[in-house]
Write a protein that holds these residues in place. Sequence first.
Motif, PDB file in Angstrom:
ATOM      1  N   THR A  41       0.809  -1.223   0.000  1.00  0.00           N
ATOM      2  CA  THR A  41       0.000   0.000   0.000  1.00  0.00           C
ATOM      3  C   THR A  41       0.842   1.273   0.000  1.00  0.00           C
ATOM      4  O   THR A  41       1.837   1.356   0.711  1.00  0.00           O
ATOM      5  CB  THR A  41      -0.963   0.015   1.204  1.00  0.00           C
ATOM      6  OG1 THR A  41      -1.775   1.192   1.142  1.00  0.00           O
ATOM      7  CG2 THR A  41      -0.213   0.009   2.529  1.00  0.00           C
ATOM      8  N   PRO A  42       0.410   2.273  -0.793  1.00  0.00           N
ATOM      9  CA  PRO A  42       1.021   3.600  -0.732  1.00  0.00           C
ATOM     10  C   PRO A  42       0.213   4.550   0.147  1.00  0.00           C
ATOM     11  O   PRO A  42       0.515   5.736   0.222  1.00  0.00           O
ATOM     12  CB  PRO A  42       0.955   4.049  -2.199  1.00  0.00           C
ATOM     13  CG  PRO A  42      -0.324   3.452  -2.693  1.00  0.00           C
ATOM     14  CD  PRO A  42      -0.483   2.132  -1.954  1.00  0.00           C
ATOM     15  N   ASN A  43      -0.821   4.037   0.794  1.00  0.00           N
ATOM     16  CA  ASN A  43      -1.776   4.896   1.493  1.00  0.00           C
ATOM     17  C   ASN A  43      -1.234   5.506   2.780  1.00  0.00           C
ATOM     18  O   ASN A  43      -0.270   5.023   3.370  1.00  0.00           O
ATOM     19  CB  ASN A  43      -3.070   4.132   1.780  1.00  0.00           C
ATOM     20  CG  ASN A  43      -3.907   3.948   0.532  1.00  0.00           C
ATOM     21  OD1 ASN A  43      -3.907   4.800  -0.344  1.00  0.00           O
ATOM     22  ND2 ASN A  43      -4.595   2.828   0.423  1.00  0.00           N
ATOM     23  N   SER A  44      -1.930   6.558   3.216  1.00  0.00           N
ATOM     24  CA  SER A  44      -1.524   7.306   4.401  1.00  0.00           C
ATOM     25  C   SER A  44      -1.740   6.496   5.674  1.00  0.00           C
ATOM     26  O   SER A  44      -2.547   5.560   5.712  1.00  0.00           O
ATOM     27  CB  SER A  44      -2.331   8.605   4.504  1.00  0.00           C
ATOM     28  OG  SER A  44      -3.699   8.312   4.738  1.00  0.00           O
ATOM     29  N   GLU A  45      -1.033   6.903   6.713  1.00  0.00           N
ATOM     30  CA  GLU A  45      -1.162   6.249   8.008  1.00  0.00           C
ATOM     31  C   GLU A  45      -2.577   6.373   8.557  1.00  0.00           C
ATOM     32  O   GLU A  45      -3.104   5.439   9.156  1.00  0.00           O
ATOM     33  CB  GLU A  45      -0.163   6.877   8.985  1.00  0.00           C
ATOM     34  CG  GLU A  45      -0.019   6.120  10.302  1.00  0.00           C
ATOM     35  CD  GLU A  45       1.049   6.706  11.208  1.00  0.00           C
ATOM     36  OE1 GLU A  45       0.986   6.440  12.424  1.00  0.00           O
ATOM     37  OE2 GLU A  45       1.938   7.414  10.707  1.00  0.00           O
ATOM     38  N   SER A  46      -3.216   7.527   8.326  1.00  0.00           N
ATOM     39  CA  SER A  46      -4.576   7.723   8.843  1.00  0.00           C
ATOM     40  C   SER A  46      -5.564   6.757   8.202  1.00  0.00           C
ATOM     41  O   SER A  46      -6.438   6.212   8.880  1.00  0.00           O
ATOM     42  CB  SER A  46      -5.037   9.171   8.615  1.00  0.00           C
ATOM     43  OG  SER A  46      -5.104   9.476   7.232  1.00  0.00           O
ATOM     44  N   MET A  47      -5.413   6.515   6.899  1.00  0.00           N
ATOM     45  CA  MET A  47      -6.312   5.569   6.230  1.00  0.00           C
ATOM     46  C   MET A  47      -6.051   4.146   6.712  1.00  0.00           C
ATOM     47  O   MET A  47      -6.993   3.389   6.989  1.00  0.00           O
ATOM     48  CB  MET A  47      -6.164   5.646   4.715  1.00  0.00           C
ATOM     49  CG  MET A  47      -7.155   4.735   3.985  1.00  0.00           C
ATOM     50  SD  MET A  47      -6.948   4.714   2.185  1.00  0.00           S
ATOM     51  CE  MET A  47      -7.511   6.351   1.764  1.00  0.00           C
ATOM     52  N   ILE A  48      -4.790   3.787   6.818  1.00  0.00           N
ATOM     53  CA  ILE A  48      -4.432   2.444   7.285  1.00  0.00           C
ATOM     54  C   ILE A  48      -4.964   2.206   8.696  1.00  0.00           C
ATOM     55  O   ILE A  48      -5.551   1.158   8.990  1.00  0.00           O
ATOM     56  CB  ILE A  48      -2.911   2.249   7.224  1.00  0.00           C
ATOM     57  CG1 ILE A  48      -2.452   2.176   5.764  1.00  0.00           C
ATOM     58  CG2 ILE A  48      -2.484   0.990   7.982  1.00  0.00           C
ATOM     59  CD1 ILE A  48      -0.954   2.298   5.572  1.00  0.00           C
ATOM     60  N   ASN A  49      -4.784   3.198   9.572  1.00  0.00           N
ATOM     61  CA  ASN A  49      -5.236   3.065  10.961  1.00  0.00           C
ATOM     62  C   ASN A  49      -6.752   2.987  11.074  1.00  0.00           C
ATOM     63  O   ASN A  49      -7.284   2.359  11.991  1.00  0.00           O
ATOM     64  CB  ASN A  49      -4.723   4.237  11.798  1.00  0.00           C
ATOM     65  CG  ASN A  49      -3.226   4.167  12.036  1.00  0.00           C
ATOM     66  OD1 ASN A  49      -2.612   3.117  11.839  1.00  0.00           O
ATOM     67  ND2 ASN A  49      -2.634   5.267  12.431  1.00  0.00           N
ATOM     68  N   VAL A  52      -7.368  -1.041   8.673  1.00  0.00           N
ATOM     69  CA  VAL A  52      -6.726  -2.352   8.870  1.00  0.00           C
ATOM     70  C   VAL A  52      -7.068  -2.991  10.221  1.00  0.00           C
ATOM     71  O   VAL A  52      -7.445  -4.177  10.263  1.00  0.00           O
ATOM     72  CB  VAL A  52      -5.208  -2.260   8.649  1.00  0.00           C
ATOM     73  CG1 VAL A  52      -4.517  -3.561   9.056  1.00  0.00           C
ATOM     74  CG2 VAL A  52      -4.914  -1.954   7.182  1.00  0.00           C
ATOM     75  N   PRO A  53      -6.987  -2.261  11.354  1.00  0.00           N
ATOM     76  CA  PRO A  53      -7.378  -2.895  12.628  1.00  0.00           C
ATOM     77  C   PRO A  53      -8.833  -3.360  12.638  1.00  0.00           C
ATOM     78  O   PRO A  53      -9.147  -4.405  13.218  1.00  0.00           O
ATOM     79  CB  PRO A  53      -7.156  -1.783  13.658  1.00  0.00           C
ATOM     80  CG  PRO A  53      -6.146  -0.886  13.029  1.00  0.00           C
ATOM     81  CD  PRO A  53      -6.483  -0.893  11.581  1.00  0.00           C
ATOM     82  N   LEU A  54      -9.705  -2.600  11.974  1.00  0.00           N
ATOM     83  CA  LEU A  54     -11.119  -2.984  11.896  1.00  0.00           C
ATOM     84  C   LEU A  54     -11.289  -4.274  11.096  1.00  0.00           C
ATOM     85  O   LEU A  54     -12.046  -5.172  11.489  1.00  0.00           O
ATOM     86  CB  LEU A  54     -11.920  -1.849  11.241  1.00  0.00           C
ATOM     87  CG  LEU A  54     -13.435  -2.016  11.120  1.00  0.00           C
ATOM     88  CD1 LEU A  54     -14.091  -2.205  12.486  1.00  0.00           C
ATOM     89  CD2 LEU A  54     -14.052  -0.803  10.410  1.00  0.00           C
ATOM     90  N   PHE A  55     -10.558  -4.399   9.998  1.00  0.00           N
ATOM     91  CA  PHE A  55     -10.602  -5.618   9.190  1.00  0.00           C
ATOM     92  C   PHE A  55     -10.093  -6.818   9.985  1.00  0.00           C
ATOM     93  O   PHE A  55     -10.699  -7.895   9.975  1.00  0.00           O
ATOM     94  CB  PHE A  55      -9.771  -5.436   7.919  1.00  0.00           C
ATOM     95  CG  PHE A  55      -9.596  -6.690   7.107  1.00  0.00           C
ATOM     96  CD1 PHE A  55     -10.648  -7.199   6.355  1.00  0.00           C
ATOM     97  CD2 PHE A  55      -8.389  -7.373   7.102  1.00  0.00           C
ATOM     98  CE1 PHE A  55     -10.501  -8.368   5.608  1.00  0.00           C
ATOM     99  CE2 PHE A  55      -8.226  -8.539   6.359  1.00  0.00           C
ATOM    100  CZ  PHE A  55      -9.285  -9.035   5.604  1.00  0.00           C
TER     101      PHE A  55
END
Length: 344
Positions: A41-49, A52-55
């Motif tokens: 992923t090239p995505n931002s930390e805010s999007m990942i946070n 991903v934990p929700l998934f």
Amino acid sequence: MMKWLRLSVILTLLAGVLAACGNSGSEGNEASGSNKLVVYTPNSESMINALVPLFEKQTGITVELVSAGSGELIKRIQSEKDNPYADVMFGGAFDLFNANADLFEKYVSPNDQYLLEGHRNTTGIMTSYVSDGSVMLVNTNLAGDIQINSYEDLLNPALKGKIAMADAANSSSAFHQLTNMLKAKGNDYTSDAGWNYVGELIKNLDGKIAGSSSKAHKSVADGEYIVALTYEDPSASYVRDGAPVRVVYPSEGTVFLDGVAGIVKGAKHEENAKKFIDFLISKEAQDALGTETTNRPLRADAQLGSYMTPMDQIKVIEEDITYVSDHKKEIIEKYTELFTSLSK
């Protein structure tokens, strides 16, 4: 003889125990592997946070993230295509996936039907989950009585040298602004009307080009320039955080371009990859994007933060993404020639 028999039995039993332990370990690793997902992923930390934990909580699947620029990640997937390490490419633009279609499996999520019209999976290889629009960010303290509601308004002599824009030849957001202008002012990418407008805007830039896309919007938030040609995500973050700015969607029309995700061909955890794609456009994930980040979700029923303008209040125009992808080099060359000739 009796001692030898006993020793033989003991050794046989020991071998069986060791074999059982070995098999148990192998099965354990296999089970562990089935609960794993490798995401590039090239995505931002805010999007990942936000996602991903929700998934992981919902599915029990453990995500291994590999973060880098989208171009770098695509090169890595190309080099690994005979033995893929990644299961999912989470992020990137249409043209990048389109140019590397052979690297991705075809998969259309059952949740695709809930996406807004024009953002559904028509290629089979990529699923849209957010969209970002070309906007203008205006410093309300500096703008005063100057009207800035359209691209046309940027030609106001009062704004000469006070407009921040990155180089369309080197910045993806500036390039998307360029194609947005051409489509909004000329209805296509080759008309004289569109290119004449770009020429007049270049004159009003007064030879000033921001060093990067981030410097363009930051310079307005910091009070160095009155208006920036930028994109929605960072602009909305300034509004959310209370900066003296407003986001303007050009009255001629705004192009929204999607961030997409796809399953890597030959993925070792393909079923988990499908679950991840389904999750990205689930109600829960789209609500999280709309309320916890400044990214625009694409489900029609997704919640939206108060700092984001609802889509039905924005005039949207469609980019011909295939044409732009195929003719990007020519568009950049024409822009560079025009900028060079008008900035002497």
